[in-house]
Scaffold this motif. Sequence first.
Motif, PDB file in Angstrom:
ATOM      1  N   ILE A  18       0.844  -1.196   0.000  1.00  0.00           N
ATOM      2  CA  ILE A  18       0.000   0.000   0.000  1.00  0.00           C
ATOM      3  C   ILE A  18       0.882   1.250   0.000  1.00  0.00           C
ATOM      4  N   THR A  19       0.268   2.375  -0.335  1.00  0.00           N
ATOM      5  CA  THR A  19       0.893   3.683  -0.130  1.00  0.00           C
ATOM      6  C   THR A  19       0.145   4.368   1.000  1.00  0.00           C
ATOM      7  N   PRO A  20       0.784   4.644   2.134  1.00  0.00           N
ATOM      8  CA  PRO A  20       0.083   5.263   3.267  1.00  0.00           C
ATOM      9  C   PRO A  20      -0.112   6.762   3.045  1.00  0.00           C
ATOM     10  N   PHE A  21      -1.375   7.195   3.137  1.00  0.00           N
ATOM     11  CA  PHE A  21      -1.709   8.609   2.981  1.00  0.00           C
ATOM     12  C   PHE A  21      -2.214   9.182   4.299  1.00  0.00           C
ATOM     13  N   ASN A  22      -1.786  10.397   4.599  1.00  0.00           N
ATOM     14  CA  ASN A  22      -2.302  11.126   5.753  1.00  0.00           C
ATOM     15  C   ASN A  22      -3.737  11.581   5.497  1.00  0.00           C
ATOM     16  N   GLU A  23      -4.372  12.169   6.515  1.00  0.00           N
ATOM     17  CA  GLU A  23      -5.751  12.638   6.392  1.00  0.00           C
ATOM     18  C   GLU A  23      -5.920  13.650   5.258  1.00  0.00           C
ATOM     19  N   ASP A  24      -4.891  14.438   5.005  1.00  0.00           N
ATOM     20  CA  ASP A  24      -4.961  15.419   3.915  1.00  0.00           C
ATOM     21  C   ASP A  24      -4.549  14.817   2.572  1.00  0.00           C
ATOM     22  N   GLU A  25      -4.379  13.504   2.534  1.00  0.00           N
ATOM     23  CA  GLU A  25      -4.031  12.728   1.344  1.00  0.00           C
ATOM     24  C   GLU A  25      -2.585  12.912   0.895  1.00  0.00           C
ATOM     25  N   SER A  26      -1.752  13.546   1.712  1.00  0.00           N
ATOM     26  CA  SER A  26      -0.324  13.597   1.421  1.00  0.00           C
ATOM     27  C   SER A  26       0.300  12.245   1.750  1.00  0.00           C
ATOM     28  N   ILE A  27       1.438  11.958   1.135  1.00  0.00           N
ATOM     29  CA  ILE A  27       2.100  10.667   1.337  1.00  0.00           C
ATOM     30  C   ILE A  27       2.875  10.684   2.644  1.00  0.00           C
ATOM     31  N   ASN A  28       2.683   9.661   3.454  1.00  0.00           N
ATOM     32  CA  ASN A  28       3.405   9.535   4.719  1.00  0.00           C
ATOM     33  C   ASN A  28       4.633   8.645   4.485  1.00  0.00           C
ATOM     34  N   PHE A  29       5.760   9.277   4.200  1.00  0.00           N
ATOM     35  CA  PHE A  29       6.961   8.517   3.852  1.00  0.00           C
ATOM     36  C   PHE A  29       7.549   7.773   5.050  1.00  0.00           C
ATOM     37  N   GLY A  44      -3.895  -0.795  10.352  1.00  0.00           N
ATOM     38  CA  GLY A  44      -4.099   0.066  11.515  1.00  0.00           C
ATOM     39  C   GLY A  44      -4.401  -0.737  12.765  1.00  0.00           C
ATOM     40  N   GLN A  45      -5.191  -1.803  12.610  1.00  0.00           N
ATOM     41  CA  GLN A  45      -5.520  -2.649  13.752  1.00  0.00           C
ATOM     42  C   GLN A  45      -4.288  -3.401  14.260  1.00  0.00           C
ATOM     43  N   MET A  46      -3.329  -3.619  13.382  1.00  0.00           N
ATOM     44  CA  MET A  46      -2.110  -4.325  13.755  1.00  0.00           C
ATOM     45  C   MET A  46      -1.028  -3.387  14.300  1.00  0.00           C
ATOM     46  N   GLY A  47      -1.322  -2.096  14.330  1.00  0.00           N
ATOM     47  CA  GLY A  47      -0.372  -1.145  14.887  1.00  0.00           C
ATOM     48  C   GLY A  47       0.501  -0.436  13.867  1.00  0.00           C
ATOM     49  N   TYR A  48       0.197  -0.645  12.574  1.00  0.00           N
ATOM     50  CA  TYR A  48       0.921   0.046  11.514  1.00  0.00           C
ATOM     51  C   TYR A  48       0.044   1.160  10.954  1.00  0.00           C
ATOM     52  N   PHE A  49       0.669   2.117  10.293  1.00  0.00           N
ATOM     53  CA  PHE A  49      -0.094   3.221   9.715  1.00  0.00           C
ATOM     54  C   PHE A  49      -0.485   2.871   8.283  1.00  0.00           C
ATOM     55  N   GLY A  50      -1.777   2.628   8.100  1.00  0.00           N
ATOM     56  CA  GLY A  50      -2.277   2.383   6.751  1.00  0.00           C
ATOM     57  C   GLY A  50      -2.753   3.661   6.092  1.00  0.00           C
ATOM     58  N   GLY A  51      -3.383   4.516   6.901  1.00  0.00           N
ATOM     59  CA  GLY A  51      -3.845   5.798   6.401  1.00  0.00           C
ATOM     60  C   GLY A  51      -5.155   5.701   5.639  1.00  0.00           C
ATOM     61  N   VAL A  52      -5.505   6.809   4.999  1.00  0.00           N
ATOM     62  CA  VAL A  52      -6.766   6.908   4.272  1.00  0.00           C
ATOM     63  C   VAL A  52      -6.573   6.496   2.815  1.00  0.00           C
ATOM     64  N   LEU A  53      -7.693   6.358   2.107  1.00  0.00           N
ATOM     65  CA  LEU A  53      -7.663   6.180   0.665  1.00  0.00           C
ATOM     66  C   LEU A  53      -7.800   7.548   0.003  1.00  0.00           C
ATOM     67  N   ARG A  54      -7.192   7.682  -1.141  1.00  0.00           N
ATOM     68  CA  ARG A  54      -7.381   8.923  -1.892  1.00  0.00           C
ATOM     69  C   ARG A  54      -8.714   8.874  -2.640  1.00  0.00           C
ATOM     70  N   LYS A  55      -9.402   9.975  -2.657  1.00  0.00           N
ATOM     71  CA  LYS A  55     -10.673  10.067  -3.367  1.00  0.00           C
ATOM     72  C   LYS A  55     -10.442   9.834  -4.854  1.00  0.00           C
ATOM     73  N   PRO A  56     -11.376   9.173  -5.530  1.00  0.00           N
ATOM     74  CA  PRO A  56     -12.745   8.881  -5.108  1.00  0.00           C
ATOM     75  C   PRO A  56     -12.912   7.540  -4.394  1.00  0.00           C
ATOM     76  N   LEU A  57     -11.832   6.863  -4.017  1.00  0.00           N
ATOM     77  CA  LEU A  57     -11.958   5.606  -3.282  1.00  0.00           C
ATOM     78  C   LEU A  57     -12.516   5.872  -1.892  1.00  0.00           C
ATOM     79  N   THR A  58     -13.212   4.895  -1.344  1.00  0.00           N
ATOM     80  CA  THR A  58     -13.846   5.052  -0.032  1.00  0.00           C
ATOM     81  C   THR A  58     -13.380   3.957   0.916  1.00  0.00           C
ATOM     82  N   MET A  59     -13.343   4.293   2.199  1.00  0.00           N
ATOM     83  CA  MET A  59     -12.953   3.340   3.220  1.00  0.00           C
ATOM     84  C   MET A  59     -14.044   2.290   3.422  1.00  0.00           C
ATOM     85  N   PRO A  60     -13.699   1.114   3.934  1.00  0.00           N
ATOM     86  CA  PRO A  60     -14.683   0.039   4.080  1.00  0.00           C
ATOM     87  C   PRO A  60     -15.716   0.322   5.159  1.00  0.00           C
ATOM     88  N   SER A  61     -16.818  -0.407   5.069  1.00  0.00           N
ATOM     89  CA  SER A  61     -17.898  -0.282   6.035  1.00  0.00           C
ATOM     90  C   SER A  61     -17.453  -0.807   7.392  1.00  0.00           C
TER      91      SER A  61
END
Length: 295
Positions: free
Chosen positions: A13-24, A260-277
Motif C-alpha cells: 500500500i501507499t500510506p496517505f495522511n488525512e490530507d491525502e499527502s504521502i506519509n513517507f 491500523g488494527q495491527m499497529g501500523y499506519f495504513g492511512g486513508v484512501l485517496r478520493k474517489p476511493l472510499t474506506m470500508p464499512s
Amino acid sequence: MKALPKGMFTALITPFNEDESINFDALRGLIDFQVESGIHGLLIGGSTGEYHTMSMEERKAVIQAACEHAAGRIPIMAGIGCSRPCDTIELGRFSAGCGAKWGLATAPYYHRTTRQGVMDYFKGVAAGCEVGLCLYNYPSGVGFELEPEMIAELAQEPNIVALKDTADMEHTAETLAATRGMDFAVLQGFEHLMLPCFALGGAGAFGIVHNLVPREMVELYETFMAGNWKRANELNARLTNLYQYMELEPFPGPVKVALGQMGYFGGVLRKPLTMPSQELSDKVTAELKKLGAIS
C-alpha cells in the motif's frame, strides 16, 4: 539469462495522511516489516498502492523512497504502467536509476487499441524502459486480455521477463503451458489461485494480504515448493477468509484498516476511493484475532 522474479511479492500500500499527502515515514516502516518478515519482493506503486490517484512526480517519489530505504535488502518491482508508452518508458528508466529490478505494466486501457497495438506497446516499452518488464494481465480492470499466445510471443523479447496473471486459472494454466521451457516467469495475482498456479509450475504470487501476514505467505510458498503440500494447504485454508475480505469492498481500504488494527499506519484512501464499512472492518478484526495477528 534474464533476471526473473520468484517467490512471494507484497503489493504494498501507499500510506496517505488525512490530507491525502504521502506519509513517507509510514512507508519506510511498512517496508521494514516486510523485509524483517522474509518476504521475497515488493511491488511498489501498483494498483494496491493507488498509483492511479497519484501524479507522475508522486509516483516517482514513492518509488525512489522505497528503493532508497530497501537499500538492496529486498528486490523492488515498480509499478510503471501509463497509457502513453513514452510515460511508461520514462517511469521505467527512473525506477531503474533508483535501483528497482523490474517494472510492472498493464496493457493500455480506457481507449481500446488493437491486438497489434498492445504488442507494439509492450515491445516498445521493454526496449526502452531499462528495468526487466513484467506484463500485467488484468482483464477485469483493463478491458483487454493478454492471450497465452501473445504472452508467449512477448516472452521472447530480451527484456520481457515475467507475467502477473490476474485472470482465471484456465488462462494461467494455458499461459504456463505456452511459455514452458522459456526464460520467463509466470506469477499469480489472485491469492485464491496461488496453490494451483504453483502446482502447474508458477514461479510465485503477488497479493494484497501479504501486507498483513508476510511470514505466513513465505511459509506457504516455501512449504509447497519443498513438497509439503499438506502443510501448504492447511495454511491456505486458514487464510482463505482473509483473502476474501481484502476485496469484498473497494481495495485497498480493507487492508489499510487491517494494518491500523495491527499497529501500523495504513492511512486513508485517496478520493474517489472510499474506506470500508464498519461491518467489513469488524469481520477483518475478528479474522486477525483468530489468526493471532492482533490480540
